[in-house]
Design a protein around this motif. Sequence first.
Motif, PDB file in Angstrom:
ATOM      1  N   ARG A   1       0.877  -1.186   0.000  1.00  0.00           N
ATOM      2  CA  ARG A   1       0.000   0.000   0.000  1.00  0.00           C
ATOM      3  C   ARG A   1       0.911   1.232   0.000  1.00  0.00           C
ATOM      4  NH1 ARG A   1      -4.945   0.501   1.906  1.00  0.00           N
ATOM      5  NH2 ARG A   1      -4.347   2.028   3.483  1.00  0.00           N
TER       6      ARG A   1
ATOM      7  N   LYS B   1      -1.444   7.888   7.908  1.00  0.00           N
ATOM      8  CA  LYS B   1      -0.193   7.240   8.320  1.00  0.00           C
ATOM      9  C   LYS B   1      -0.232   5.716   8.243  1.00  0.00           C
ATOM     10  CE  LYS B   1      -1.063   7.720  13.321  1.00  0.00           C
ATOM     11  NZ  LYS B   1      -0.536   8.277  14.558  1.00  0.00           N
ATOM     12  N   ASP B   2      -1.212   5.179   7.486  1.00  0.00           N
ATOM     13  CA  ASP B   2      -1.316   3.719   7.425  1.00  0.00           C
ATOM     14  C   ASP B   2      -0.813   3.094   6.122  1.00  0.00           C
ATOM     15  OD1 ASP B   2      -3.282   4.754   5.852  1.00  0.00           O
ATOM     16  OD2 ASP B   2      -4.851   3.383   6.541  1.00  0.00           O
ATOM     17  N   ALA B   3      -0.153   3.866   5.260  1.00  0.00           N
ATOM     18  CA  ALA B   3       0.449   3.232   4.078  1.00  0.00           C
ATOM     19  C   ALA B   3       1.672   2.424   4.524  1.00  0.00           C
ATOM     20  CB  ALA B   3       0.852   4.291   3.052  1.00  0.00           C
ATOM     21  N   SER B   4       2.040   1.428   3.717  1.00  0.00           N
ATOM     22  CA  SER B   4       3.234   0.656   4.101  1.00  0.00           C
ATOM     23  C   SER B   4       4.499   1.274   3.512  1.00  0.00           C
ATOM     24  CB  SER B   4       3.090  -0.811   3.672  1.00  0.00           C
ATOM     25  OG  SER B   4       2.665  -0.924   2.335  1.00  0.00           O
ATOM     26  N   LEU B   5       4.319   2.057   2.445  1.00  0.00           N
ATOM     27  CA  LEU B   5       5.486   2.684   1.813  1.00  0.00           C
ATOM     28  C   LEU B   5       5.137   4.092   1.350  1.00  0.00           C
ATOM     29  CD1 LEU B   5       8.393   2.410   0.568  1.00  0.00           C
ATOM     30  CD2 LEU B   5       7.278   1.553  -1.507  1.00  0.00           C
ATOM     31  N   TYR B   6       5.983   5.049   1.708  1.00  0.00           N
ATOM     32  CA  TYR B   6       5.836   6.429   1.236  1.00  0.00           C
ATOM     33  C   TYR B   6       7.000   6.730   0.300  1.00  0.00           C
ATOM     34  CZ  TYR B   6       2.444   6.837   4.996  1.00  0.00           C
ATOM     35  OH  TYR B   6       1.359   6.640   5.805  1.00  0.00           O
TER      36      TYR B   6
ATOM     37  N   VAL C   1       4.350   9.189   8.927  1.00  0.00           N
ATOM     38  CA  VAL C   1       4.363   7.930   8.173  1.00  0.00           C
ATOM     39  C   VAL C   1       4.066   6.714   9.060  1.00  0.00           C
ATOM     40  CG1 VAL C   1       5.987   8.886   6.477  1.00  0.00           C
ATOM     41  CG2 VAL C   1       6.840   7.524   8.407  1.00  0.00           C
TER      42      VAL C   1
ATOM     43  N   ASN D   1       4.177   3.479  10.902  1.00  0.00           N
ATOM     44  CA  ASN D   1       5.169   2.402  10.797  1.00  0.00           C
ATOM     45  C   ASN D   1       5.667   2.202   9.376  1.00  0.00           C
ATOM     46  OD1 ASN D   1       5.282   1.606  13.521  1.00  0.00           O
ATOM     47  ND2 ASN D   1       3.252   0.636  13.276  1.00  0.00           N
ATOM     48  N   GLY D   2       5.232   3.089   8.494  1.00  0.00           N
ATOM     49  CA  GLY D   2       5.572   2.925   7.074  1.00  0.00           C
ATOM     50  C   GLY D   2       7.040   3.178   6.800  1.00  0.00           C
TER      51      GLY D   2
END
Lengths: 258, 258
Positions: A2, A57-62, A80, A82-83
């Motif tokens: 995500r 802030k819940d995406a896995s990758l920014y 971010v 835990n991303g």
Amino acid sequence: MRISLIGAGNLATRLGIALKKAGHEFVQVYSRTEASAQVLADLLGAEAVVQPNFLHKDASLYICALKDDALPEILKKVEVGNGILVHTAGSLPLEVLKPFAAKTGVFYPLQTFSKEREVDFNTIPVFVESSDKVVLYILKQLAADLGSEVYEINSEQRLKLHLSAVFACNFTNYLYTISSDLLAEQNLPFEVLKPLILETAAKVQSNVPVSVQTGPAVRFDKAVMDKHLALLEKHPAWKALYKELSLGIHQRTKTHQK
Amino acid sequence: MRISLIGAGNLATRLGIALKKAGHEFVQVYSRTEASAQVLADLLGAEAVVQPNFLHKDASLYICALKDDALPEILKKVEVGNGILVHTAGSLPLEVLKPFAAKTGVFYPLQTFSKEREVDFNTIPVFVESSDKVVLYILKQLAADLGSEVYEINSEQRLKLHLSAVFACNFTNYLYTISSDLLAEQNLPFEVLKPLILETAAKVQSNVPVSVQTGPAVRFDKAVMDKHLALLEKHPAWKALYKELSLGIHQRTKTHQK
């Protein structure tokens, strides 16, 4: 994964489209320009946001693909969670991300991107960096999803790589511009140089550049060079470039063992 | 036509092979280097000669593809009878041939040639000149036989065309060399720049170069440029080039109306 994109420029656009095709999911796209955010968000089936603090802030990758100088200003407004936070810049060290996330990395695809021009990531090398083994593994996997060749290099190597790309791409394109301007002065279309430009690039795909160097500067043919310099009287900056590049060619080819 | 070649270098080789394929007949090939003359003569089914005065005067066309400074010295030993004498040089006027033949012309294919590398003349523009209408007609027909686009230009235009080709090809190749040398300093293979080089050349096939200019110099990003300049401390000549090319890019893109 995500993914949320921070930035909607040329690189963000082409990388986003390629990752989407590879099966990744996009959550949000940030750009301070609403139209840019919206166009790319629509392409990726994501939400457009124009304020960095609107990013969830819940995406896995920014993936942060901003201009170098805009990056710290924007990122300090992004949470971010835990991303993983990565940037895509050749000239920024990994450590610039340290203040903004626990898990950081660099994902640098070496190519010149335009929003409208499709590129094949299969042929693009990607350079990754992270101080975290897990992040490194994930970034390598991401590159593999794109079919890209992946290299692990540090920030110092990446900066030099970026510098070499400036010579091979940005400066080269400027030489094309000069040649096009010179042709225009003779009412000749740029069209006539296109096969030469393609062949020059094609030649070094299978040869070391110095080994296929041609032109009057190789043998320092003063008669030809003086004629050329006379034509550049109106363009002192190009005349200076002509002299320096010619001298460089002559010295470099002399030291090259054929 | 019954053709003799004066010179057996890169251009002579590729042009000879292409004209032979197009159905023309080769009589003799001159080179002061016996091996070169023999290799090309064998390819063309012609006789190799190593003395210019061994050339028979019964060919209908003599194509002189020598280095600019070697040309007068050699040609004064050649008898062309009623044949047409043409040269293939970008930087020599038509008139240099006047002392050596009654019917003279220029046949300048704009491409970078290597002996071993096949090129498709279909994609190569040829620039012709002659003060004689019949010769002009014949040279245009010759270009048409090769499938080449043909342009009639005078010696002054050709010199400027040659100059623009030096920027687009010779100088560009030198930038490739610099980038390759910079990569080598980081133990990175030149391989990684190849897709970028190809794409940079491909982009200007359908775009005006100045409109696709990218890189830190466009916005004169001092932070990035200073980092690059610091890496070039050991290479003062490249550092000077970096500064001048960057300044040129900045000024040229500023004045470009997007």
